[in-house]
Motif scaffolding. Structure first.
Motif, short mmCIF file in Angstrom:
data_model
loop_
_atom_site.label_atom_id
_atom_site.label_comp_id
_atom_site.label_asym_id
_atom_site.label_seq_id
_atom_site.Cartn_x
_atom_site.Cartn_y
_atom_site.Cartn_z
N ARG A 103 1.15 -1.19 0.39
CA ARG A 103 -0.01 0.36 -0.20
C ARG A 103 0.84 0.90 0.25
O ARG A 103 0.65 2.18 -0.44
CB ARG A 103 -1.13 -0.04 1.20
N GLN A 134 2.50 -0.80 -6.33
CA GLN A 134 1.46 -0.18 -5.57
C GLN A 134 0.02 -0.83 -5.14
O GLN A 134 -0.23 -1.19 -6.73
CB GLN A 134 1.46 1.21 -5.31
N ASP A 151 -2.84 -0.94 -2.78
CA ASP A 151 -4.26 -1.03 -1.78
C ASP A 151 -5.46 -1.74 -1.89
O ASP A 151 -6.78 -1.22 -2.96
CB ASP A 151 -4.66 0.72 -1.63
N SER A 168 -7.66 0.54 -7.14
CA SER A 168 -5.93 0.37 -7.22
C SER A 168 -5.90 -1.07 -6.93
O SER A 168 -4.85 -1.28 -7.83
CB SER A 168 -5.39 -0.23 -5.04
#
Length: 407
Positions: A151, A176, A178, A184
């Motif tokens: 994250r 990345q 999340d 995401s």
């Protein structure tokens, strides 16, 4: 009693007497050469056991042949050259009795001892700290190309830097992720797809614990989305890559706390999974999501095992020194007090690594593990009807929230 003259006195039955040498045939059988009497035999001169070496050379080693036709081995990590097969350090006894190789004291690095994962690609969610970091680190140090799905990109890059400092040749990169944002999750899957890499190990390690009730940007209860739905979505998005990479494995990190939930024969509902108000206690909600992890892993294996993708769930250990308790001071204090009595993070990562890489689990799944050993989950964790219901509800929840994404 005095030692009999001529018998080698040692505390280890595997230690060779003077004048003996251990060697390996091309098919992996271990034999013993006696340089004093100029003869060879298949059984160990002290223990009387027969042994065999299995699998590939350890990470960093290569086999070569010299001008006289003799096989020798080069370790490109430590720059060692030897005529001794390095797999001898991990030779196994050819017994008829099966013995559990690892337990609650084993570490991830011990599970991987002697393994070369070069050419294998792994993705570990929540890999910047705790068990996820030790899982990613252990796989990378044995040759795997590891994606740290984190994250916080800064913390993820710091974790990758630590691994590279330990061995410059490792292949680690950070993406990345999340899990509290389905957008995401979709972006990570798209970014990974652009790399045109296979995916052999998907280790769903990330988790959220002890936070007060709150909704994500997708309008779902946060613990449910992070612990289950986000990782369910990630697996769906990467399913075709896993199948193309087969044999592949999905490893679901869950918890023994799944046993504290009772369905009582009732059908699952969206409201029970993702409460729309704060009437549920955070620990109770965490336990529900851990049951979801067990059910999801079993149903995933049922659906994908025929296509070469196996899935297993596991409990890593109790109240270890991870960031799981970071959200409330009471849990931080509790975890601190019990730390001397719990596993280390390396021990906590052992069962994840075992489920992901153990040769004896090739093609086997739909199971639940604790301390690197198969265990029986709770009765509700074995409920096939509930597993199907959870899958169908999860798909409906995703469809309602991701239809706006470009698929």
């Amino acid at each position: 009693m005095a030692a009999v003259e001529g018998i080698f006195d040692t505390d280890s039955e595997d230690e060779l007497p003077p004048g003996w040498e251990e060697r390996v045939t091309t098919d992996g059988r271990v034999y013993y050469a006696n340089h004093t009497e100029k003869n060879t035999q298949w059984v160990h001169p002290s223990s009387g056991k027969r042994k065999r070496v299995l699998g590939e050379l350890p990470y960093g080693w290569e086999q070569h042949t010299d001008e006289e036709g003799r096989i020798y081995y080069v370790d490109h990590v430590t720059k060692i050259t030897t005529y001794t097969d390095p797999r001898l350090a991990f030779a196994v006894t050819e017994d008829k009795e099966w013995r559990q190789r690892f337990d609650g004291h084993s570490t991830a690095l011990q599970v991987l001892q002697g393994r070369d994962l070069t050419g294998r690609v792994a993705m570990v969610t929540g890999a910047n700290c705790g068990i996820g970091f030790e899982t990613a680190r252990s796989l990378a140090l044995h040759g795997a190309h590891v994606i740290l799905a984190c994250r916080d990109l800064h913390k993820g890059n710091q974790a990758a830097k630590v691994i590279r400092a330990e061995r410059a040749s490792v292949q680690v990169e950070v993406l990345q992720l999340d899990l509290a944002s389905l957008r995401s999750v979709k972006q990570l899957a798209d970014n990974f797809r652009l790399r045109e890499l296979p995916l052999h190990f998907l280790i769903l390690n990330a988790g959220l614990f002890g936070v007060p009730w709150q909704l994500t940007e997708d309008g779902l209860e946060s613990i449910f989305q992070v612990n289950h739905l986000g990782q369910f979505y990630l697996t769906q998005l990467l399913e075709d890559i896993l199948v193309k990479s087969a044999p592949a494995r999905v490893v679901m990190v869950t918890s023994e706390s799944h046993r504290f939930v009772e369905l009582k024969g009732l059908p699952l509902t969206e409201e029970w999974l993702s409460p729309s108000s704060d009437r549920v206690w955070p620990v109770e909600q965490y336990n529900r999501t851990k049951l979801c992890n067990v059910l999801f892993s079993q149903e995933l294996h049922r659906r994908l095992s025929r296509r070469g993708v196996c899935s297993n769930a596991l409990h890593p250990g109790n109240m270890m020194a991870t960031n799981l308790a970071r959200n409330w001071w009471f849990y931080r204090l509790l975890f601190l007090l019990v730390r001397p009595f719990t596993k280390s993070l390396q021990q906590g990562a052992a069962t994840s690594v075992y489920c992901g890489t153990a040769r004896e689990l090739e093609g086997i799944g739909g199971m639940y593990f604790n301390n690197c050993c198969r265990c029986i989950p709770s009765p509700d964790g074995q409920n096939e009807r509930a597993a199907v219901e959870l899958w169908e509800i999860s798909e409906r929840m995703l469809t309602a929230r991701t239809s706006k994404f470009s698929l």
